[in-house]
Scaffold this active site. Structure first.
Site, PDB file in Angstrom:
ATOM      1  N   ARG A  50      -4.518  -8.081   3.284  1.00 41.82           N
ATOM      2  CA  ARG A  50      -3.908  -6.801   3.676  1.00 41.82           C
ATOM      3  C   ARG A  50      -3.184  -6.937   5.013  1.00 41.82           C
ATOM      4  NH1 ARG A  50      -1.392  -3.926   5.795  1.00 41.82           N
ATOM      5  NH2 ARG A  50      -1.352  -1.669   5.942  1.00 41.82           N
ATOM      6  N   LEU A  64      -7.466  -0.078  12.005  1.00 45.63           N
ATOM      7  CA  LEU A  64      -8.021   0.463  10.762  1.00 45.63           C
ATOM      8  C   LEU A  64      -7.811  -0.530   9.611  1.00 45.63           C
ATOM      9  CD1 LEU A  64      -6.604   4.109  11.059  1.00 45.63           C
ATOM     10  CD2 LEU A  64      -8.825   3.261  11.812  1.00 45.63           C
ATOM     11  N   PRO A  65      -8.444  -1.698   9.691  1.00 51.71           N
ATOM     12  CA  PRO A  65      -8.300  -2.638   8.579  1.00 51.71           C
ATOM     13  C   PRO A  65      -8.901  -2.041   7.307  1.00 51.71           C
ATOM     14  CG  PRO A  65     -10.003  -3.390  10.093  1.00 51.71           C
ATOM     15  CD  PRO A  65      -9.363  -2.182  10.712  1.00 51.71           C
ATOM     16  N   HIS A  66      -8.268  -2.320   6.184  1.00 52.76           N
ATOM     17  CA  HIS A  66      -8.759  -1.748   4.926  1.00 52.76           C
ATOM     18  C   HIS A  66      -8.351  -2.638   3.766  1.00 52.76           C
ATOM     19  CE1 HIS A  66      -4.799  -0.040   5.835  1.00 52.76           C
ATOM     20  NE2 HIS A  66      -4.578  -0.069   4.543  1.00 52.76           N
ATOM     21  N   ALA A  67      -9.119  -2.507   2.679  1.00 51.13           N
ATOM     22  CA  ALA A  67      -8.845  -3.309   1.487  1.00 51.13           C
ATOM     23  C   ALA A  67      -9.488  -2.661   0.272  1.00 51.13           C
ATOM     24  CB  ALA A  67      -9.393  -4.726   1.662  1.00 51.13           C
TER      25      ALA A  67
END
Length: 154
Positions: A50, A64-67
């Site tokens: 991501r 705000l890392p997200h996956a």
């Protein structure tokens, strides 16, 4: 949707230092494994993938890392506060010391976006971030995050 639905008290940690963005994402993976029993390696790979699309450092010291992940059935969150900020390729080029990672099921379109919007709105509050930065106890950090949202909803 409320933060209390996606952030367990044991999914919060204060980290004294992370040497790099990649190391920080490995810390996120470790906590995702211990709090939600997610595969640490798979989590880190998904987050790095991501990040390759564009950094998730949104500015003002927040990332705000997200996956999306196969094999999970609800949106889950991880919160980290860093005592020593780390470079995260943020939009404002400032290092990051507040990280809220989100994991969603692969097929969770709207729920994933709602959770991301909720976390983004919450961490855009500079007073809230100041309170988070002033505390090093995980239970206190959880209470601050949860109670802040409850007060705004009232």
């Amino acid at each position: 949707m409320k933060l209390s639905q996606i952030l367990k008290p044991d999914a919060i940690k204060v980290i004294s230092s992370a040497s790099s963005k990649k190391r920080l994402l490995q810390d996120v993976g470790d906590l995702a494994h211990s709090a939600y029993h997610l595969d640490q390696e798979h989590v880190v790979e998904a987050l790095l993938e991501r990040e390759s699309l564009g950094p998730t450092g949104v500015g003002h010291g927040v990332a705000l890392p997200h996956a999306r992940l196969a094999g999970i059935d609800e949106v889950s969150g991880i919160f980290l506060r860093l005592e020593k900020p780390v470079d995260f390729d943020s939009v404002d080029r400032q290092p990051v010391d507040i990280v809220f990672a989100l994991f969603a099921p692969e097929e969770a379109g709207v729920e994933h976006l709602k959770a991301l919007a909720l976390v983004s709105r919450t961490l855009r509050d500079s007073l809230l971030c100041k309170k988070l930065r002033a505390n090093a106890d995980a239970a206190t950090l959880h209470a601050i995050l949860i109670s802040e949202q409850d007060m705004k909803a009232a």
